[in-house]
Structures are given as C-alpha cells and as structure tokens.
Design a protein around this motif. Structure first.
Motif, short mmCIF file in Angstrom:
data_model
loop_
_atom_site.label_atom_id
_atom_site.label_comp_id
_atom_site.label_asym_id
_atom_site.label_seq_id
_atom_site.Cartn_x
_atom_site.Cartn_y
_atom_site.Cartn_z
N MET A 57 18.55 -111.62 -54.22
CA MET A 57 19.88 -112.13 -54.56
C MET A 57 20.09 -112.22 -56.08
SD MET A 57 21.77 -112.41 -51.97
CE MET A 57 23.19 -113.26 -52.65
N THR A 58 21.16 -111.57 -56.54
CA THR A 58 21.61 -111.75 -57.93
C THR A 58 23.12 -111.93 -57.87
OG1 THR A 58 21.97 -109.38 -58.20
CG2 THR A 58 19.82 -110.23 -58.88
N ASP A 59 23.74 -112.22 -58.99
CA ASP A 59 25.19 -112.40 -59.01
C ASP A 59 25.93 -111.13 -58.63
OD1 ASP A 59 24.85 -114.97 -59.69
OD2 ASP A 59 25.19 -114.71 -61.84
N SER A 60 25.28 -109.97 -58.81
CA SER A 60 26.00 -108.72 -58.52
C SER A 60 25.91 -108.30 -57.05
CB SER A 60 25.52 -107.60 -59.44
OG SER A 60 24.13 -107.66 -59.60
N VAL A 61 25.14 -109.04 -56.24
CA VAL A 61 25.12 -108.74 -54.80
C VAL A 61 26.41 -109.25 -54.17
CG1 VAL A 61 24.03 -109.26 -52.58
CG2 VAL A 61 22.61 -108.72 -54.57
N LYS A 62 27.18 -108.32 -53.59
CA LYS A 62 28.52 -108.67 -53.10
C LYS A 62 28.58 -108.98 -51.61
CE LYS A 62 30.72 -108.57 -56.96
NZ LYS A 62 29.67 -109.23 -57.76
N ALA A 63 27.61 -108.48 -50.85
CA ALA A 63 27.64 -108.71 -49.40
C ALA A 63 26.28 -108.36 -48.80
CB ALA A 63 28.73 -107.86 -48.75
N ILE A 64 26.06 -108.87 -47.59
CA ILE A 64 24.81 -108.60 -46.87
C ILE A 64 25.16 -108.03 -45.50
CG2 ILE A 64 22.72 -109.64 -45.87
CD1 ILE A 64 23.02 -111.94 -47.94
N GLY A 65 24.55 -106.91 -45.14
CA GLY A 65 24.71 -106.33 -43.81
C GLY A 65 23.40 -106.47 -43.05
N ILE A 66 23.50 -106.82 -41.77
CA ILE A 66 22.28 -107.04 -40.97
C ILE A 66 22.37 -106.27 -39.66
CG2 ILE A 66 20.79 -108.77 -39.86
CD1 ILE A 66 21.94 -110.89 -41.75
N GLY A 67 21.36 -105.48 -39.39
CA GLY A 67 21.27 -104.75 -38.12
C GLY A 67 20.23 -105.40 -37.24
N VAL A 68 20.60 -105.68 -35.98
CA VAL A 68 19.68 -106.35 -35.06
C VAL A 68 19.60 -105.61 -33.72
CG1 VAL A 68 19.71 -108.75 -35.84
CG2 VAL A 68 21.61 -107.90 -34.52
#
Length: 281
Positions: A57-68
């Motif tokens: 995680m940094t300030d430039s991470v805009k979103a998280i996608g998760i595959g399950v």
C-alpha cells in the motif's frame, strides 16, 4: 492521470497461497506469496491477507481487486464457501478490506478474473464475444459478451464443469483429476513425459482432447463465441491435445461457425493477479 497509469493491487486467493501483485500499465511490477493453511481460523487468514496488502500500500494505489474460488455477491462484496479455506463460509470481504485500507475493493470469482484479465491485457482484447476456459484442478469458465464480463447471479454463470457427462460431470474429465484417475499420474508429469515422446503420456493427452472437445461443443451451442482462450496449468500441454480436440469438433452441427473460431492459449504472465486488478478498471 488515466486509470491505467495508476497503481492497482491484484489479489489471487488460491487453495494453498494468496498471491498479491502491484499492477502498473498492465504489468505486475512487484509481487508476493502468502501461505494459506486449510485449518486456520477466519481471522488468521484475514490477518495474513492484511499483512500482505500492507506491504504494497502506498498513496498511489487507487483500488484493490480480489479473485476468489468461491460464490461471490459482487454488489455487497460478500464471499461464500471459499474452496480450500473452510473457515470462510460467509465473509464480507469487500467491506473488511475497504475499511482497513480506505480504497475501493472489487471482488469476483477466479474464472471471471481470468476472463477479464484476458479481455483487458491478453488475447481476448480483439474479440467482442469470447470465452476464457481455465483448465487446472477443475475447469473454470468466464464469459465475455459484447466486450463485457457476464457474471450471472452470484457470479454463477459459466459453471460448465458441473454439467453431467458420462458417469459424472465434465470437470472430472477436463480437470487434473482426469489424469490422476485414468493414468495414475499428474498432468505435469505426463506433460514432461510427452515432451520426451512417451507413448502413454501422448495417449493421455489425446484422450483428454476428446473430452475437452465435448465441453467446447456445449460452449459453442450455448454462446457461439468468436474465440476460446485456454488458461490454467493444463493449457501448457495444448500441443499434445490440439489434434484430438479439433477432431472432436468435427461432429459439431454448425461447421460454418467453426471455420473462423480461434482456440488459443493465454500467454499472460501472472494472469490471476492481472485479472483481479482488471476488476478495478
């Protein structure tokens, strides 16, 4: 700054590992792997996931996608009955991760992630209607219609592996169980033997292609796609089952449809991570 320039995190929750990658411009620039223990309590596995994400995680991470590998309610981001993580019977994964890291989180099942990853970054880019077929332990399928992922209720669309076939279901003949049951060997070791020209291994893949052709005929009757992209570990052996697969398709009723059908293998590296990240776009 366009969305593509920004940093996205892609998370692939597998049976034995959770893989996390940072994606910039469709390239995985950093990744890690976290061991998953079947018997861990829900919170232990969650904490491991958080710990892994924290490192990226940094300030430039805009979103998280998760595959399950699970049933997913996309709207609420709730995940049900995750395969190989028995403690995750019902978990509000989207809310939990959003609360923790304060960025939008997108969740889908692993087969759909493979499809959307191919559509965004891989060979499916040039097709409006195509199917992504993941051939591994089982057979997973993602459906792209008019350039969009088709999910169905609770991401349940495309569960072709569950269709009755012979004395069981299709997946038992098109996933890795087939090789273990019929040839007492893993798909990987048969692949290595096939590379050396081993007769038994070549026969195994020939048989496999015949069964896979039956699955693909069902897909063609249902969706009539322009292309089918094969992924998953077994797709590496395509050269050994391509011929019997094509022969199996000769009995398909609408040969005109097959004339331009492309059956290709994915060449995306880190496909599950890219696919999960693609959910954010």
């Amino acid at each position: 700054m366009s969305m593509m320039q920004e940093e996205l995190l892609g998370v692939d929750i597998g049976g034995t590992n959770i893989k996390i990658g940072k994606v910039v411009n469709g390239v995985v620039v950093q990744k890690c792997k976290i061991r998953v223990n079947r018997d861990d309590l829900e919170q232990v596995t969650l904490d491991n996931l958080y710990k892994g994400l924290k490192g990226f995680m940094t300030d430039s991470v805009k979103a998280i996608g998760i595959g399950v590998p699970a049933v997913v309610d996309i709207e609420s981001g709730t995940v049900y009955d995750v395969q190989n993580i028995p403690s995750w019977t019902q978990i509000a994964l989207k809310d939990l991760v959003e609360e923790k890291f304060n960025v939008p989180v997108y969740i889908n099942n692993d087969a759909n992630c493979f499809a959307i990853g191919e559509k965004r970054f891989g060979k499916a880019q040039e097709f409006k209607n195509c199917i992504a077929l993941s051939l591994g332990t089982g057979m997973g399928m993602g459906i792209i219609i008019n350039d969009k992922l088709y999910n169905g209720v609770l991401c349940g669309a495309g569960e072709i592996g569950m269709v009755p076939y012979l004395d069981g279901i299709l997946e038992e003949y098109t996933g890795s169980f087939f090789f273990e049951r019929e040839y007492k060997s893993s798909a990987l070791s048969l692949y290595n033997k096939a590379l050396e020209g081993d007769e038994k291994a070549l026969l195994a893949f020939n048989d496999y292609g015949i069964h896979l052709a039956e699955a693909i005929k069902i897909i063609l009757y249902m969706y009539a796609p322009e292309a089918i992209i094969l992924g998953g570990s077994i797709s590496n052996s395509f050269q050994f089952f391509e011929k019997s697969l094509k022969t199996g398709l000769e009995s398909f009723a609408y040969q005109k449809q097959i004339e331009n059908l492309k059956i290709q293998t994915s060449d995306l590296v880190d496909s599950p991570i890219l696919g999960a990240a693609a959910l954010c776009l």
